[in-house]
Design a protein around this motif. Structure first.
Motif, PDB file in Angstrom:
ATOM      1  N   ASP A  49      32.908 -11.655  -8.335  1.00 44.02           N
ATOM      2  CA  ASP A  49      32.129 -12.881  -8.495  1.00 44.02           C
ATOM      3  C   ASP A  49      30.961 -12.957  -7.517  1.00 44.02           C
ATOM      4  OD1 ASP A  49      33.494 -13.284  -6.143  1.00 44.02           O
ATOM      5  OD2 ASP A  49      34.741 -14.917  -6.890  1.00 44.02           O
ATOM      6  N   ILE A  50      30.676 -11.848  -6.834  1.00 45.20           N
ATOM      7  CA  ILE A  50      29.541 -11.814  -5.922  1.00 45.20           C
ATOM      8  C   ILE A  50      28.984 -10.395  -5.887  1.00 45.20           C
ATOM      9  CG2 ILE A  50      30.950 -11.331  -3.887  1.00 45.20           C
ATOM     10  CD1 ILE A  50      29.009 -13.071  -2.279  1.00 45.20           C
ATOM     11  N   ALA A  51      27.665 -10.305  -5.754  1.00 43.39           N
ATOM     12  CA  ALA A  51      26.999  -9.004  -5.646  1.00 43.39           C
ATOM     13  C   ALA A  51      26.252  -8.949  -4.320  1.00 43.39           C
ATOM     14  CB  ALA A  51      26.029  -8.787  -6.803  1.00 43.39           C
ATOM     15  N   VAL A  52      26.233  -7.767  -3.720  1.00 42.32           N
ATOM     16  CA  VAL A  52      25.510  -7.557  -2.466  1.00 42.32           C
ATOM     17  C   VAL A  52      24.459  -6.482  -2.707  1.00 42.32           C
ATOM     18  CG1 VAL A  52      25.665  -6.907  -0.037  1.00 42.32           C
ATOM     19  CG2 VAL A  52      27.536  -8.181  -1.104  1.00 42.32           C
ATOM     20  N   VAL A  53      23.205  -6.839  -2.467  1.00 48.41           N
ATOM     21  CA  VAL A  53      22.087  -5.936  -2.697  1.00 48.41           C
ATOM     22  C   VAL A  53      21.457  -5.577  -1.353  1.00 48.41           C
ATOM     23  CG1 VAL A  53      19.879  -5.602  -3.870  1.00 48.41           C
ATOM     24  CG2 VAL A  53      21.635  -7.062  -4.907  1.00 48.41           C
ATOM     25  N   ASN A  54      21.257  -4.295  -1.115  1.00 48.57           N
ATOM     26  CA  ASN A  54      20.534  -3.820   0.061  1.00 48.57           C
ATOM     27  C   ASN A  54      19.196  -3.260  -0.405  1.00 48.57           C
ATOM     28  OD1 ASN A  54      22.578  -4.228   2.173  1.00 48.57           O
ATOM     29  ND2 ASN A  54      23.744  -2.692   1.040  1.00 48.57           N
ATOM     30  N   ALA A  55      18.135  -3.895   0.008  1.00 46.42           N
ATOM     31  CA  ALA A  55      16.799  -3.496  -0.430  1.00 46.42           C
ATOM     32  C   ALA A  55      15.837  -3.613   0.746  1.00 46.42           C
ATOM     33  CB  ALA A  55      16.324  -4.374  -1.592  1.00 46.42           C
ATOM     34  N   GLN A 111      14.401  -4.017   6.106  1.00 49.86           N
ATOM     35  CA  GLN A 111      15.550  -3.921   5.217  1.00 49.86           C
ATOM     36  C   GLN A 111      16.224  -5.285   5.099  1.00 49.86           C
ATOM     37  OE1 GLN A 111      16.134  -1.006   3.559  1.00 49.86           O
ATOM     38  NE2 GLN A 111      14.255  -0.365   4.614  1.00 49.86           N
ATOM     39  N   LEU A 112      16.607  -5.623   3.884  1.00 49.12           N
ATOM     40  CA  LEU A 112      17.148  -6.950   3.576  1.00 49.12           C
ATOM     41  C   LEU A 112      18.483  -6.823   2.849  1.00 49.12           C
ATOM     42  CD1 LEU A 112      16.619 -10.083   3.358  1.00 49.12           C
ATOM     43  CD2 LEU A 112      15.537  -9.580   1.149  1.00 49.12           C
ATOM     44  N   THR A 113      19.439  -7.660   3.245  1.00 52.61           N
ATOM     45  CA  THR A 113      20.722  -7.752   2.551  1.00 52.61           C
ATOM     46  C   THR A 113      20.804  -9.098   1.850  1.00 52.61           C
ATOM     47  OG1 THR A 113      21.834  -6.330   4.170  1.00 52.61           O
ATOM     48  CG2 THR A 113      23.236  -7.722   2.800  1.00 52.61           C
ATOM     49  N   VAL A 114      21.045  -9.066   0.544  1.00 58.78           N
ATOM     50  CA  VAL A 114      21.061 -10.287  -0.264  1.00 58.78           C
ATOM     51  C   VAL A 114      22.409 -10.400  -0.960  1.00 58.78           C
ATOM     52  CG1 VAL A 114      19.941 -11.579  -2.108  1.00 58.78           C
ATOM     53  CG2 VAL A 114      18.589 -10.052  -0.662  1.00 58.78           C
ATOM     54  N   LEU A 161      17.197  -8.252  -9.260  1.00 63.72           N
ATOM     55  CA  LEU A 161      16.715  -6.894  -8.968  1.00 63.72           C
ATOM     56  C   LEU A 161      15.283  -6.725  -9.445  1.00 63.72           C
ATOM     57  CD1 LEU A 161      19.883  -4.828  -9.958  1.00 63.72           C
ATOM     58  CD2 LEU A 161      19.122  -5.429  -7.659  1.00 63.72           C
ATOM     59  N   ASP A 162      15.002  -7.261 -10.620  1.00 58.17           N
ATOM     60  CA  ASP A 162      13.644  -7.171 -11.150  1.00 58.17           C
ATOM     61  C   ASP A 162      12.658  -7.935 -10.262  1.00 58.17           C
ATOM     62  OD1 ASP A 162      11.902  -6.386 -13.536  1.00 58.17           O
ATOM     63  OD2 ASP A 162      11.572  -8.555 -13.465  1.00 58.17           O
ATOM     64  N   ALA A 217       8.149  -8.204  -6.424  1.00 52.84           N
ATOM     65  CA  ALA A 217       7.609  -8.713  -5.166  1.00 52.84           C
ATOM     66  C   ALA A 217       7.061  -7.605  -4.279  1.00 52.84           C
ATOM     67  CB  ALA A 217       8.689  -9.492  -4.418  1.00 52.84           C
ATOM     68  N   GLY A 218       7.396  -6.358  -4.570  1.00 54.44           N
ATOM     69  CA  GLY A 218       6.871  -5.243  -3.792  1.00 54.44           C
ATOM     70  C   GLY A 218       7.906  -4.426  -3.063  1.00 54.44           C
ATOM     71  N   VAL A 219       9.183  -4.757  -3.221  1.00 54.42           N
ATOM     72  CA  VAL A 219      10.238  -3.956  -2.595  1.00 54.42           C
ATOM     73  C   VAL A 219      10.192  -2.542  -3.156  1.00 54.42           C
ATOM     74  CG1 VAL A 219      12.739  -3.628  -2.526  1.00 54.42           C
ATOM     75  CG2 VAL A 219      11.765  -5.882  -2.041  1.00 54.42           C
ATOM     76  N   ASN A 220      10.175  -1.536  -2.295  1.00 57.83           N
ATOM     77  CA  ASN A 220      10.091  -0.150  -2.749  1.00 57.83           C
ATOM     78  C   ASN A 220      11.251   0.716  -2.257  1.00 57.83           C
ATOM     79  OD1 ASN A 220       9.388   0.095  -0.048  1.00 57.83           O
ATOM     80  ND2 ASN A 220       7.212   0.416  -0.472  1.00 57.83           N
ATOM     81  N   GLN A 221      12.288   0.083  -1.717  1.00 57.92           N
ATOM     82  CA  GLN A 221      13.513   0.787  -1.348  1.00 57.92           C
ATOM     83  C   GLN A 221      14.706  -0.016  -1.842  1.00 57.92           C
ATOM     84  OE1 GLN A 221      13.743   1.566   2.875  1.00 57.92           O
ATOM     85  NE2 GLN A 221      12.875   3.601   2.629  1.00 57.92           N
ATOM     86  N   MET A 222      15.614   0.656  -2.544  1.00 60.68           N
ATOM     87  CA  MET A 222      16.825   0.010  -3.010  1.00 60.68           C
ATOM     88  C   MET A 222      17.996   0.786  -2.411  1.00 60.68           C
ATOM     89  SD  MET A 222      17.472  -2.698  -4.854  1.00 60.68           S
ATOM     90  CE  MET A 222      16.046  -2.879  -5.938  1.00 60.68           C
TER      91      MET A 222
END
Length: 256
Positions: free
Chosen positions: A56-62, A133-136, A148-149, A154-159
């Protein structure tokens, strides 16, 4: 009897006295020491408990990496990307508490000279690289594709990665522990029955660390209800919660 013979007889008598005294002392100590019974027979079994649940939760590192001639220019470009990223995520309902900067670096970019001709010259700084680096945490999985889109737009170029989890797994882990205990008891009863003995009292119970496993690909379920047809498709799958419990019982062999 000569003096030498008397001394020899006296020495033998003393040795006999010492040996006799030692034997008596050893007997007395042995009588005082309590009898040590044989160690109690035990059986230890490890039970496994597994439970599958929808995350029920997702963690994105970008993150965003920018380069420029000066550190100021590289940092300004990076700051704009991250500001646009925060604004886009907040517009989608992602709260500020769920966005965290995990790493920020400003590093010089060097040019190294060719020293094949024997000339030695120090490297020269010809620009700077800024990495942010950002954790969401995304709590609404129906918008994960859009999130993700939005990051890319917005310009994020690392996933750096995308993972799923159960946000509050305590109740599920409690069920998994009960299953692990039941599994351990079933194994112990089977083993003791085969050996012709029975289980006695429980001596100890220990639990190994409970953990969540990544979603299983074969059980993947596509995230639905996305508002944008162009959103990145994401499979949430199922999260596996696993724990183990070790239990030691005394063995009742019917001899008492």
């Amino acid at each position: 009897m000569s003096f030498a013979s008397s001394r020899l007889l006296l020495a033998f008598s003393f040795i006999a006295f010492v040996l006799t005294l030692g034997a008596v002392a050893k007997t007395a100590v042995a009588e005082e020491m309590p009898f040590e019974p044989l160690a109690e027979a035990t059986i230890t079994v490890t039970g496994h408990g597994t439970l599958n649940a929808e995350p029920d939760i997702a963690v994105v590192n970008a993150g965003a990496v920018t380069e420029a001639r000066t550190a100021r220019e590289a940092l300004d470009a990076n700051t704009k990307i991250m500001a646009d990223t925060f604004a886009a995520l907040q517009a989608m309902g992602v709260e500020e508490r769920d966005m965290q900067t995990s790493r920020l670096t400003v590093e010089p970019r060097y040019t190294y000279f060719d020293s094949s001709n024997g000339e030695r010259r120090p490297p020269r700084i010809d620009g700077y690289t800024v990495s942010n680096q950002l954790t969401v945490r995304v709590r609404d999985l129906t918008i994960i594709g859009e999130a993700l889109d939005a990051l890319i737009t917005a310009g994020v170029n690392q996933m750096g990665g995308l993972s799923f989890a159960v946000d509050e797994p305590d109740a599920l882990f409690a069920e998994a522990r009960q299953a692990a205990v039941a599994d351990a008891m079933a194994q112990a009863e089977m083993l003791t029955e085969a050996a012709g003995v029975s289980l006695g009292r429980v001596i100890s119970i220990s639990q190994n660390q409970a953990r969540q496993q990544p979603p299983q690909p074969q059980m993947a379920r596509m995230a639905m209800a996305m508002e944008s047809a162009d959103a990145i498709p994401v499979a949430t799958g199922e999260q596996e919660l696993r724990t183990t419990v070790s239990i030691t019982w005394a063995i009742d062999n019917g001899s008492n």
